[in-house]
Design a protein around this motif. Sequence first.
Motif, short mmCIF file in Angstrom:
data_model
loop_
_atom_site.label_atom_id
_atom_site.label_comp_id
_atom_site.label_asym_id
_atom_site.label_seq_id
_atom_site.Cartn_x
_atom_site.Cartn_y
_atom_site.Cartn_z
N UNK A 209 0.90 -1.11 0.10
CA UNK A 209 -0.11 -0.11 -0.14
C UNK A 209 0.87 1.50 0.09
N UNK A 210 1.84 0.95 0.54
CA UNK A 210 2.96 2.27 0.63
C UNK A 210 3.53 2.50 -0.68
N UNK A 211 3.72 1.44 -1.20
CA UNK A 211 4.33 1.61 -2.65
C UNK A 211 3.31 2.20 -3.69
N UNK A 212 2.01 1.89 -3.28
CA UNK A 212 1.14 2.65 -4.35
C UNK A 212 0.96 3.94 -3.94
N UNK A 213 0.89 4.33 -2.83
CA UNK A 213 1.02 5.85 -2.50
C UNK A 213 2.33 6.56 -2.77
N UNK A 214 3.40 5.86 -2.85
CA UNK A 214 4.75 6.58 -3.30
C UNK A 214 4.45 6.57 -4.77
N UNK A 262 -3.49 16.95 8.01
CA UNK A 262 -4.34 15.87 8.72
C UNK A 262 -3.44 14.70 9.67
N UNK A 263 -2.36 14.46 9.10
CA UNK A 263 -1.55 13.62 9.87
C UNK A 263 -1.02 14.43 11.18
N UNK A 264 -0.75 15.59 10.81
CA UNK A 264 -0.12 16.29 12.00
C UNK A 264 -1.02 16.71 13.04
N UNK A 265 -2.31 17.00 12.58
CA UNK A 265 -3.47 16.96 14.06
C UNK A 265 -3.63 15.59 14.57
N UNK A 266 -3.33 14.50 14.00
CA UNK A 266 -3.41 13.35 14.70
C UNK A 266 -2.17 12.78 15.32
N UNK A 333 -5.61 11.26 0.99
CA UNK A 333 -5.30 11.91 2.21
C UNK A 333 -5.09 11.16 3.37
N UNK A 334 -6.05 10.08 3.60
CA UNK A 334 -6.18 9.39 4.65
C UNK A 334 -4.68 8.43 4.56
N UNK A 335 -4.43 8.00 3.45
CA UNK A 335 -2.94 7.25 3.26
C UNK A 335 -1.74 8.04 3.70
N UNK A 336 -1.64 9.17 3.18
CA UNK A 336 -0.44 10.07 3.30
C UNK A 336 -0.78 10.52 4.75
N UNK A 337 -1.64 10.70 5.56
CA UNK A 337 -1.71 10.98 6.80
C UNK A 337 -1.19 9.67 7.61
N UNK A 338 -1.57 8.38 7.36
CA UNK A 338 -0.87 7.51 8.15
C UNK A 338 0.37 7.27 7.79
N UNK A 339 1.03 7.80 6.52
CA UNK A 339 2.50 7.75 6.30
C UNK A 339 3.35 8.83 7.15
N UNK A 340 2.63 9.98 7.22
CA UNK A 340 3.32 10.81 8.14
C UNK A 340 3.35 10.54 9.70
N UNK A 341 2.35 9.87 10.21
CA UNK A 341 2.46 9.22 11.35
C UNK A 341 3.57 8.30 11.75
N UNK A 342 3.63 7.47 10.72
CA UNK A 342 4.81 6.34 10.76
C UNK A 342 6.09 7.04 10.58
N UNK A 343 6.35 7.87 9.59
CA UNK A 343 7.75 8.55 9.34
C UNK A 343 8.07 9.48 10.53
N UNK A 344 7.10 10.06 11.14
CA UNK A 344 7.61 11.19 12.16
C UNK A 344 7.77 10.21 13.57
#
Length: 400
Positions: A209-214, A262-266, A333-344
């Motif tokens: 899934x991350x590959x698809x987002x990338x 969104x990821x930063x709010x979460x 946006x939901x997917x990229x928010x998830x990536x932001x949570x993980x990478x931070x």
Amino acid sequence: MSEYKTFNADDAMAFADEHSELFGDHSKLTAEEFGDGNLNLVFRVENDKGTSLIVKQALPYARCVGESWPLTTDRARIEAEVLKMHRRFCPEHTVEVRYFDPVACAILMEDLKAFRILRSELNAGKKFNHLAPQMAKYLANTLFYTSDFIMSSENKKAEVARFLNPELCLITEDLFFTDPYCNHERNNIEPSILEKAKTLWHDDALKAEVAALKADFLSKPQALLHGDLHSGSIFIDSETCKVIDAEFGFFGPMGFDVGSLLGNLLLNYLACPGLHDFDDCSEQQSFLLEQAEQLWQQFSEIFAELMARETQDPALENSLYQQRFLRQVFSDAAGYAGCELIRRTVGLAHVADFDSISDAGKRAQCQRNALKLGRELIMQRNDLNNISQLLNVVRYQQTD
Ligand code: SR1
Ligand code: MG
């Protein structure tokens, strides 16, 4: 200036004085360098009457790592041009660039000294009801007016080329989508969550899934993005938000900007138990989820209205297509928010929301929750029908 030279305080003063009428003759200027970001020099130049401007200069390397990480100074051009373009379409919420010098790679811009960085304010438990409505307006306008809905095909392609920004995009491609999912030396993983982080490296379903987002990040030039819309790129006061720091801008998937915010709010929501006592924590978390809900609701309403009213391409006027388009921006946006949570949490660039939690046990729990929620958002993004469903995933996820 005939060639690039790293500025000192005197250079910053001379630059500001030369390119602005603001200070007037015989002004006594002072300058201090106060940049604490990852990449650049930032000076405040001020006269004896308190009038001030900001001089931001790109260094030929990433400041947070040093000269061993060379980095194009062309990012200053990208930043100045993105901010100018975004200010055309949303002047209320974009910092004003007064002058850009392509040789010095320096930008002269308005000083928002009465404002505070949103991340610090959220970490201190501050609440701002104007945050989501204003950022929704910024996102809807900047993304719509730089998209195929309104730009001519020819002009859009020329603009895509002008904002290619390959070196800064590569940083995001690596730090967001690659490093966290392997044992990369750039990662910054606290020992207490190392076992949990290692599960990411072997999670093939997640990595697909991350590959698809990338792949979308690499190849979906929908609009001119800010490209780094985290809560350190937003200044706020009691009435207004202003976006700064657009050096990662390029034409990419709209969901990336929406999802980053969104990821930063979460992230801040997940940090609350480590930052505040019990009562303040639940109040702050309610506020953050309200803001997240309003951000998407108001963004999608404004964007839908713009599509219905202003679309220029006859084929893209189709209302079913427009609904489908917004639905896809939401999933992205939901997917990229998830990536932001993980990478931070496990990547090179952490955030103070977590790192400032002094209790190591609470900090580790917040980080584990971020990895779990990040995974859920990435995996479930195409099944979530609306922001309420997304926020229910946030509220009701089981903690490990
Ligand atoms: C080396 S740059 C690290 C991070 O800082 C920037 O603000 C971006 O978020 C980037 O990923
Ligand atoms: Mg930045």
